[in-house]
Design a protein around this motif. Structure first.
Motif, PDB file in Angstrom:
ATOM      1  N   THR A  12      95.530  92.004 -33.993  1.00 55.36           N
ATOM      2  CA  THR A  12      96.761  91.208 -33.516  1.00 55.36           C
ATOM      3  C   THR A  12      97.127  90.229 -34.655  1.00 55.36           C
ATOM      4  OG1 THR A  12      95.829  91.405 -31.331  1.00 55.36           O
ATOM      5  CG2 THR A  12      97.385  89.640 -31.983  1.00 55.36           C
ATOM      6  N   ARG A  13      98.498  90.263 -34.810  1.00 54.73           N
ATOM      7  CA  ARG A  13      98.949  89.142 -35.884  1.00 54.73           C
ATOM      8  C   ARG A  13     100.011  88.436 -35.145  1.00 54.73           C
ATOM      9  NH1 ARG A  13     101.474  90.056 -41.779  1.00 54.73           N
ATOM     10  NH2 ARG A  13     102.074  88.014 -42.252  1.00 54.73           N
ATOM     11  N   ASP A  14      99.919  87.150 -35.613  1.00 52.93           N
ATOM     12  CA  ASP A  14     101.140  86.295 -35.041  1.00 52.93           C
ATOM     13  C   ASP A  14     101.118  85.240 -36.127  1.00 52.93           C
ATOM     14  OD1 ASP A  14     102.866  84.751 -33.556  1.00 52.93           O
ATOM     15  OD2 ASP A  14     101.278  83.519 -32.275  1.00 52.93           O
ATOM     16  N   GLY A  15     102.203  85.447 -36.725  1.00 56.15           N
ATOM     17  CA  GLY A  15     102.827  84.652 -37.960  1.00 56.15           C
ATOM     18  C   GLY A  15     101.822  85.055 -39.070  1.00 56.15           C
ATOM     19  N   ASP A  16     100.978  83.924 -39.518  1.00 58.23           N
ATOM     20  CA  ASP A  16     100.243  84.294 -40.727  1.00 58.23           C
ATOM     21  C   ASP A  16      98.694  84.380 -40.385  1.00 58.23           C
ATOM     22  OD1 ASP A  16     102.088  84.135 -42.601  1.00 58.23           O
ATOM     23  OD2 ASP A  16     101.997  81.986 -42.961  1.00 58.23           O
ATOM     24  N   TYR A  17      98.457  84.439 -39.005  1.00 61.79           N
ATOM     25  CA  TYR A  17      97.185  84.446 -38.314  1.00 61.79           C
ATOM     26  C   TYR A  17      96.980  85.827 -38.018  1.00 61.79           C
ATOM     27  CZ  TYR A  17      93.022  83.508 -35.806  1.00 61.79           C
ATOM     28  OH  TYR A  17      91.889  83.480 -35.162  1.00 61.79           O
ATOM     29  N   VAL A  18      95.972  86.411 -38.526  1.00 61.19           N
ATOM     30  CA  VAL A  18      95.325  88.118 -38.251  1.00 61.19           C
ATOM     31  C   VAL A  18      94.137  87.777 -37.472  1.00 61.19           C
ATOM     32  CG1 VAL A  18      95.110  90.506 -39.110  1.00 61.19           C
ATOM     33  CG2 VAL A  18      96.910  88.991 -39.791  1.00 61.19           C
ATOM     34  N   LYS A  19      93.815  88.708 -36.536  1.00 61.20           N
ATOM     35  CA  LYS A  19      92.521  88.763 -35.807  1.00 61.20           C
ATOM     36  C   LYS A  19      92.299  90.401 -35.605  1.00 61.20           C
ATOM     37  CE  LYS A  19      89.555  87.080 -32.218  1.00 61.20           C
ATOM     38  NZ  LYS A  19      89.583  86.340 -31.038  1.00 61.20           N
ATOM     39  N   GLY A  20      91.057  90.968 -35.812  1.00 60.83           N
ATOM     40  CA  GLY A  20      90.713  92.132 -35.643  1.00 60.83           C
ATOM     41  C   GLY A  20      89.505  92.538 -35.363  1.00 60.83           C
ATOM     42  N   GLN A  21      89.039  93.930 -35.026  1.00 64.08           N
ATOM     43  CA  GLN A  21      87.706  94.328 -35.066  1.00 64.08           C
ATOM     44  C   GLN A  21      87.882  95.807 -35.141  1.00 64.08           C
ATOM     45  OE1 GLN A  21      85.800  94.853 -31.112  1.00 64.08           O
ATOM     46  NE2 GLN A  21      84.149  93.742 -31.779  1.00 64.08           N
ATOM     47  N   TYR A  22      86.807  96.231 -35.630  1.00 65.67           N
ATOM     48  CA  TYR A  22      86.811  97.723 -36.006  1.00 65.67           C
ATOM     49  C   TYR A  22      85.270  98.182 -35.787  1.00 65.67           C
ATOM     50  CZ  TYR A  22      85.742  97.613 -40.919  1.00 65.67           C
ATOM     51  OH  TYR A  22      85.206  97.248 -42.247  1.00 65.67           O
ATOM     52  N   SER A  23      85.235  99.328 -35.375  1.00 65.47           N
ATOM     53  CA  SER A  23      83.698  99.802 -35.282  1.00 65.47           C
ATOM     54  C   SER A  23      83.335 101.265 -35.373  1.00 65.47           C
ATOM     55  CB  SER A  23      83.146  99.417 -33.793  1.00 65.47           C
ATOM     56  OG  SER A  23      83.771 100.190 -32.768  1.00 65.47           O
ATOM     57  N   LEU A  24      82.536 101.698 -35.954  1.00 64.75           N
ATOM     58  CA  LEU A  24      82.072 103.273 -36.005  1.00 64.75           C
ATOM     59  C   LEU A  24      80.817 103.555 -35.963  1.00 64.75           C
ATOM     60  CD1 LEU A  24      81.056 103.890 -39.374  1.00 64.75           C
ATOM     61  CD2 LEU A  24      83.141 102.394 -39.623  1.00 64.75           C
ATOM     62  N   VAL A  25      80.417 104.656 -35.524  1.00 63.24           N
ATOM     63  CA  VAL A  25      79.181 105.089 -35.480  1.00 63.24           C
ATOM     64  C   VAL A  25      78.599 105.969 -36.841  1.00 63.24           C
ATOM     65  CG1 VAL A  25      77.325 106.850 -34.306  1.00 63.24           C
ATOM     66  CG2 VAL A  25      79.176 105.510 -32.939  1.00 63.24           C
ATOM     67  N   GLU A  26      77.452 105.323 -37.676  1.00 62.23           N
ATOM     68  CA  GLU A  26      77.129 105.768 -38.654  1.00 62.23           C
ATOM     69  C   GLU A  26      76.160 106.965 -38.627  1.00 62.23           C
ATOM     70  OE1 GLU A  26      77.392 102.008 -41.629  1.00 62.23           O
ATOM     71  OE2 GLU A  26      75.617 101.812 -40.476  1.00 62.23           O
ATOM     72  N   ALA A  27      75.999 107.421 -39.905  1.00 65.11           N
ATOM     73  CA  ALA A  27      75.077 108.839 -39.789  1.00 65.11           C
ATOM     74  C   ALA A  27      73.827 108.708 -39.200  1.00 65.11           C
ATOM     75  CB  ALA A  27      74.891 109.346 -41.256  1.00 65.11           C
ATOM     76  N   ASP A  28      73.224 107.345 -39.179  1.00 66.53           N
ATOM     77  CA  ASP A  28      72.012 107.268 -38.600  1.00 66.53           C
ATOM     78  C   ASP A  28      71.923 106.994 -37.057  1.00 66.53           C
ATOM     79  OD1 ASP A  28      72.765 104.602 -38.595  1.00 66.53           O
ATOM     80  OD2 ASP A  28      70.992 103.849 -40.026  1.00 66.53           O
ATOM     81  N   GLY A  29      73.027 106.940 -36.407  1.00 64.90           N
ATOM     82  CA  GLY A  29      73.282 106.664 -35.221  1.00 64.90           C
ATOM     83  C   GLY A  29      73.663 105.292 -34.735  1.00 64.90           C
ATOM     84  N   THR A  30      73.503 104.356 -35.628  1.00 63.10           N
ATOM     85  CA  THR A  30      73.788 102.980 -35.408  1.00 63.10           C
ATOM     86  C   THR A  30      75.195 102.788 -35.164  1.00 63.10           C
ATOM     87  OG1 THR A  30      73.895 102.370 -37.572  1.00 63.10           O
ATOM     88  CG2 THR A  30      71.816 102.102 -36.198  1.00 63.10           C
ATOM     89  N   THR A  31      75.671 101.789 -34.515  1.00 64.88           N
ATOM     90  CA  THR A  31      76.970 101.329 -34.319  1.00 64.88           C
ATOM     91  C   THR A  31      77.393 100.183 -35.366  1.00 64.88           C
ATOM     92  OG1 THR A  31      77.115 102.089 -32.290  1.00 64.88           O
ATOM     93  CG2 THR A  31      79.065 100.818 -33.127  1.00 64.88           C
ATOM     94  N   ARG A  32      78.190 100.167 -36.357  1.00 68.28           N
ATOM     95  CA  ARG A  32      78.715  98.921 -36.917  1.00 68.28           C
ATOM     96  C   ARG A  32      79.979  98.683 -36.496  1.00 68.28           C
ATOM     97  NH1 ARG A  32      78.950  98.599 -43.476  1.00 68.28           N
ATOM     98  NH2 ARG A  32      76.875  99.069 -43.161  1.00 68.28           N
TER      99      ARG A  32
END
Length: 170
Positions: free
Chosen positions: A62-82
């Motif tokens: 999300t972006r409002d003016g000059d402020y950006v906030k976000g999140q991403y995630s992925l499942v890595e090869a060893d099964g953990t979630t980053r």
């Protein structure tokens, strides 16, 4: 500024193209260029959840003016979630917090029998050639024996954990 230049070019073109003897139109002395800047504002998200390939990831921002906030995630090869939560603004810059969840699962190594065999070569001497008045060396014919099976299972290697330092915490 662009509007000023465009207006001046158009006024000059009109003066050049005018009929001889026609009065010239005077251009205004000052043209105010108004540049509009909209405040950037957006929000998006997407995700992939493919059980066939094991590809699991998502992102939202999300972006409002000059402020950006976000999140991403992925499942890595060893099964953990980053998961990475991040913010960015002119005052604090870009900041990210990385976290991992779940337990790493490594497959058990499979051991295959190791068979090492070099191909054998059989040597068979050919009959000596007769050459009058000189020495003749015996010729050698080479016949390759059938190759033996070769199988080798490479050991599985795992990377050592990254050292914590330089402000990166995984």
């Amino acid at each position: 500024m662009v509007a000023k230049i465009a207006f001046a070019v158009l006024a000059l073109a009109a003066a050049v193209c005018a009929a001889p003897g026609a009065p010239l139109v005077a251009a205004p002395a000052y043209v105010k260029a108004v540049e509009l800047h909209a405040r950037p504002h957006y929000s998006f998200n997407y995700g992939v959840n493919d059980p066939h390939t094991g590809d699991h990831k998502s992102q939202s921002e999300t972006r409002d003016g000059d402020y950006v906030k976000g999140q991403y995630s992925l499942v890595e090869a060893d099964g953990t979630t980053r998961t990475v939560d991040y913010t960015a603004d002119p005052h604090h810059g870009f900041n990210a917090v990385v976290s991992k969840s779940g337990h790493a699962v490594h497959p058990a190594p499979t051991v295959a029998p190791v068979v090492h065999a070099a191909p054998a070569v059989a040597y068979k001497a050919a009959p000596a050639l007769a050459y009058a008045g000189a020495y003749a060396a015996p010729a050698v014919a080479y016949k390759a024996a059938p190759a033996l099976a070769y199988a080798h299972a490479a050991p599985l290697a795992h990377a050592a954990p990254l050292a914590h330092g330089y402000g990166y915490h995984y």
